[in-house]
Design an enzyme around this catalytic site. Sequence first.
Site, PDB file in Angstrom:
ATOM      1  N   ASP A  50      -9.088   0.812  -2.356  1.00  0.00           N
ATOM      2  CA  ASP A  50      -8.100   1.515  -1.692  1.00  0.00           C
ATOM      3  C   ASP A  50      -6.956   1.988  -2.939  1.00  0.00           C
ATOM      4  OD1 ASP A  50      -6.521   2.258   0.274  1.00  0.00           O
ATOM      5  OD2 ASP A  50      -5.987   0.395   0.872  1.00  0.00           O
ATOM      6  N   GLY A  88       0.537   6.370   0.507  1.00  0.00           N
ATOM      7  CA  GLY A  88       1.782   5.911   0.811  1.00  0.00           C
ATOM      8  C   GLY A  88       2.727   6.961   1.410  1.00  0.00           C
ATOM      9  N   GLY A  89       3.881   6.628   1.299  1.00  0.00           N
ATOM     10  CA  GLY A  89       4.977   7.230   2.161  1.00  0.00           C
ATOM     11  C   GLY A  89       5.562   6.474   3.234  1.00  0.00           C
ATOM     12  N   GLU A  90       5.093   5.078   3.356  1.00  0.00           N
ATOM     13  CA  GLU A  90       5.580   4.687   4.459  1.00  0.00           C
ATOM     14  C   GLU A  90       6.819   3.826   4.342  1.00  0.00           C
ATOM     15  OE1 GLU A  90       1.744   2.324   4.081  1.00  0.00           O
ATOM     16  OE2 GLU A  90       1.030   3.050   5.534  1.00  0.00           O
ATOM     17  N   ARG A 103       0.500   1.535  12.575  1.00  0.00           N
ATOM     18  CA  ARG A 103       0.666   2.898  12.199  1.00  0.00           C
ATOM     19  C   ARG A 103      -0.261   3.933  12.591  1.00  0.00           C
ATOM     20  NH1 ARG A 103      -0.107   0.717   6.245  1.00  0.00           N
ATOM     21  NH2 ARG A 103      -1.272  -0.891   7.559  1.00  0.00           N
ATOM     22  N   THR A 149      -1.780   7.147   5.998  1.00  0.00           N
ATOM     23  CA  THR A 149      -0.799   7.332   7.251  1.00  0.00           C
ATOM     24  C   THR A 149      -0.030   8.765   7.234  1.00  0.00           C
ATOM     25  OG1 THR A 149       0.165   5.082   6.322  1.00  0.00           O
ATOM     26  CG2 THR A 149       1.426   6.144   7.913  1.00  0.00           C
ATOM     27  N   ARG A 175      -8.969  -8.365   5.774  1.00  0.00           N
ATOM     28  CA  ARG A 175      -7.644  -8.519   5.737  1.00  0.00           C
ATOM     29  C   ARG A 175      -6.973  -9.766   6.736  1.00  0.00           C
ATOM     30  NH1 ARG A 175      -5.112  -3.086   6.992  1.00  0.00           N
ATOM     31  NH2 ARG A 175      -3.065  -4.262   6.603  1.00  0.00           N
ATOM     32  N   HIS A 202      -7.369   7.021  -2.338  1.00  0.00           N
ATOM     33  CA  HIS A 202      -6.416   7.958  -2.075  1.00  0.00           C
ATOM     34  C   HIS A 202      -5.989   8.830  -3.272  1.00  0.00           C
ATOM     35  CE1 HIS A 202      -5.242   6.147   1.908  1.00  0.00           C
ATOM     36  NE2 HIS A 202      -5.763   4.917   1.266  1.00  0.00           N
TER      37      HIS A 202
HETATM   38 ZN    ZN Z   1      -6.542   1.907   4.923  1.00  0.00          ZN
END
Ligand code: ZN
Length: 392
Positions: free
Chosen positions: A285, A70-72, A165, A101, A229, A65
């Site tokens: 990530d 972020g921003g979640e 999301r 997101t 995950r 990124h």
């Molecule tokens: Zn992802």
Amino acid sequence: MIFTLLRRANVFSPEPLGVVDVLVASGAIAAIGSKLDPAALPEGALVVDLQGATVIPGLIDPHVHVTGGGGEAGMKTRVPSVALTTLAKAGVTTCVGVLGTDSVSRSVESLVAQTLGLREEGLSAYCYTGSYEVPPPTVTGSVRKDICFIDPVLGVGELAISDHRSSQPTFDELVRIAADCHVAGMMSNKAGVVHLHLGDGPRGLALVRRALDETELPASVFYPTHVNRKRRLFDEALEIAARGCTVDVTAFPVEEGEDAFDAADAIERYLDRGAPRDRITISSDGGGCLPTFDAEGRLVKMGIGAPSSLIETLATLLARGRPMHDVLPAFTANTARTLRLPAKGRIAPFADADLVVLDETHRIRDVMAKGRFLVRDGAPVVRGTFETTETT
Ligand code: ZN
């Protein structure tokens, strides 16, 4: 032409080449030989004696990124952008930027700009168009045009499925986007992949399986990430890797007893199961937030992904006794092949001179990107435009 001769390098190309000399000329590898003569080089050439140190291709991080993700959990959780030295010190010489997101306060335009900025600073940088969202936000209004006409754009990503999301894309929506990627990839000689963010949802890779069953799209178009995950999801990933997809594991922290595999475990498991060795990659990530949600979808914890998690994973695998040439392709050559970047991911004549020198404990000593040292003796020698000595 600028020449650098690296003498006595223990090269893994990823294949072991033994201790050799590597000649770098104007950003590319010009020659590899057992004894290249420094006296034959023009005056001003840099000669570095590596005294048998391990040299590997620069790492490729296919999921960063770069604008900050972020921003979640409110606007204060928008992650800052990723600085050049954060990537370089981690041995990452090629990265692929993604939105996440947040495609509301961030745009594909800003992602492309950040990517081009990293290029100006000396890294090899690419990106995806789109975000978690469907239809994907684009620059030109068309996925096909973004891939065909915007140089750094390799495909669509990270498009979210099986996640609370996500845009809850339908099968038809997903395969239409994958078709656009496939055709635009053919037209532009680019990877043309749809890089899928997999969430925790029980649907897992069901949409991808159905696309492989019911459409003419080649499996190589689907490039899912975060497949480690959930343990069950990882088994699904092994299945679609056998059918031709490349799968990407994320080097996020995994806690004891968690229903997930950390990246090192996932790579070992993948190789031990006899899955196709060239169809696994790893990403950091980096710059993304690593949120933990409770059963109600409420955020309970927040972390930030770090590009250094790649080299840490490689060091873990080597410490467990895995041979370098076994595990290195997931960090280099496999990623280059999946992303259709033929000059990347290997140490060979005509490849870009993206190299990492490791010390005896597999920590990063020197990093060269396109023939230029960005890191020497573990410290950055080139900084990003707004980086000061104090902040790095
Ligand atoms: Zn992802």
